[in-house]
Design an enzyme around this catalytic site. Structure first.
Site, PDB file in Angstrom:
ATOM      1  N   GLN A  61       1.426  -5.422 -12.229  1.00  0.00           N
ATOM      2  CA  GLN A  61       1.476  -4.168 -12.977  1.00  0.00           C
ATOM      3  C   GLN A  61       2.181  -4.303 -14.322  1.00  0.00           C
ATOM      4  OE1 GLN A  61       2.871  -1.904  -9.282  1.00  0.00           O
ATOM      5  NE2 GLN A  61       1.781  -0.365 -10.489  1.00  0.00           N
TER       6      GLN A  61
ATOM      7  N   HIS B 266      -1.485  -4.740  -4.490  1.00  0.00           N
ATOM      8  CA  HIS B 266      -1.512  -5.137  -5.904  1.00  0.00           C
ATOM      9  C   HIS B 266      -1.600  -6.653  -6.053  1.00  0.00           C
ATOM     10  CE1 HIS B 266      -1.144  -1.522  -8.271  1.00  0.00           C
ATOM     11  NE2 HIS B 266      -0.135  -1.095  -7.528  1.00  0.00           N
TER      12      HIS B 266
ATOM     13  N   HIS C  28       1.143  -0.764  -0.120  1.00  0.00           N
ATOM     14  CA  HIS C  28       0.618  -0.438  -1.458  1.00  0.00           C
ATOM     15  C   HIS C  28       0.914  -1.576  -2.438  1.00  0.00           C
ATOM     16  CE1 HIS C  28      -0.182   2.500  -4.841  1.00  0.00           C
ATOM     17  NE2 HIS C  28       0.524   1.570  -5.472  1.00  0.00           N
ATOM     18  N   GLU C  29       2.162  -2.038  -2.459  1.00  0.00           N
ATOM     19  CA  GLU C  29       2.540  -3.097  -3.404  1.00  0.00           C
ATOM     20  C   GLU C  29       1.896  -4.435  -3.037  1.00  0.00           C
ATOM     21  OE1 GLU C  29       3.784  -2.196  -6.151  1.00  0.00           O
ATOM     22  OE2 GLU C  29       4.381  -0.201  -5.506  1.00  0.00           O
TER      23      GLU C  29
ATOM     24  N   CYS D  34       0.319   5.842  -8.332  1.00  0.00           N
ATOM     25  CA  CYS D  34       0.556   4.486  -8.815  1.00  0.00           C
ATOM     26  C   CYS D  34       0.928   4.532 -10.296  1.00  0.00           C
ATOM     27  CB  CYS D  34      -0.702   3.644  -8.606  1.00  0.00           C
ATOM     28  SG  CYS D  34      -0.550   1.930  -9.114  1.00  0.00           S
ATOM     29  N   LEU D  35       1.941   3.761 -10.668  1.00  0.00           N
ATOM     30  CA  LEU D  35       2.342   3.725 -12.076  1.00  0.00           C
ATOM     31  C   LEU D  35       1.222   3.190 -12.965  1.00  0.00           C
ATOM     32  CD1 LEU D  35       6.016   2.415 -11.732  1.00  0.00           C
ATOM     33  CD2 LEU D  35       5.252   4.756 -12.216  1.00  0.00           C
TER      34      LEU D  35
ATOM     35  N   GLY E  96       8.093   1.614  -6.322  1.00  0.00           N
ATOM     36  CA  GLY E  96       7.704   0.222  -6.173  1.00  0.00           C
ATOM     37  C   GLY E  96       7.003  -0.242  -7.433  1.00  0.00           C
TER      38      GLY E  96
END
Length: 163
Positions: free
Chosen positions: A48, A132, A128-129, A86-87, A43
């Site tokens: 991000q 963000h 999670h997304e 997480c990226l 994702g």
């Protein structure tokens, strides 16, 4: 398109709603998706990549999904503990407790409205997304003691991202 890391203030902003569904939006979604796959993520949210808009893409293993202006309508009482990463926080993983199911309302890149019930891994990714888009990172769910243990690693990521 480049993924930004923890410490960048954009990750803490509440993202703006998408009002215009045009070719520029479709091109952005395409690039966001490409970046997610190149970075080996499941994702990726617009914040991000330093774009404070309510957009994310994800692929739970069965194909790409585009989510714009999401609203989690309901969450299950049942919760599940699962490891998250997480990226934007590379190399950090931790068990996070979240609801096991959610109902979400969102738009696609054409502006069409959708409502879906998600469980298990897709529900986890969407939560999670969605976080963000609210300026929330998964490490915010950790206990103070767990964050204290991770603080040196988090500070190192922040220092390296400033360079």
């Amino acid at each position: 398109m480049k993924v930004i890391y923890i410490g960048n203030p954009i990750l803490r902003n509440i993202s703006e709603s998408v009002e215009v569904f045009d070719d520029d939006l479709k091109a952005f979604v395409k690039e966001l998706s490409k970046t997610m796959y190149v970075e080996d993520g499941v994702g990726l949210a617009a914040p991000q990549v330093a774009v404070s808009r309510r957009i994310f893409v994800y692929d739970p293993g069965d194909g790409l999904r585009v989510v714009i202006n999401p609203e989690i309508i309901s969450k299950s009482d049942e919760t599940v503990r699962m490891e998250e990463g997480c990226l934007s926080i590379p190399g950090i993983y931790a068990d996070i407790i979240r609801p096991s199911a959610v109902r979400i309302h969102y738009q696609d890149e054409y502006g069409r409205h959708h409502e879906e019930d998600l469980t298990d891994y897709p529900a986890r990714i969407v939560q999670h997304e969605s976080d963000h888009l609210e300026g929330v990172l998964f490490v915010d769910y950790l206990s103070a003691s767990k964050r204290a243990v991770l603080k040196p690693k988090l500070n190192q990521i922040i220092k390296e991202s400033i360079r």
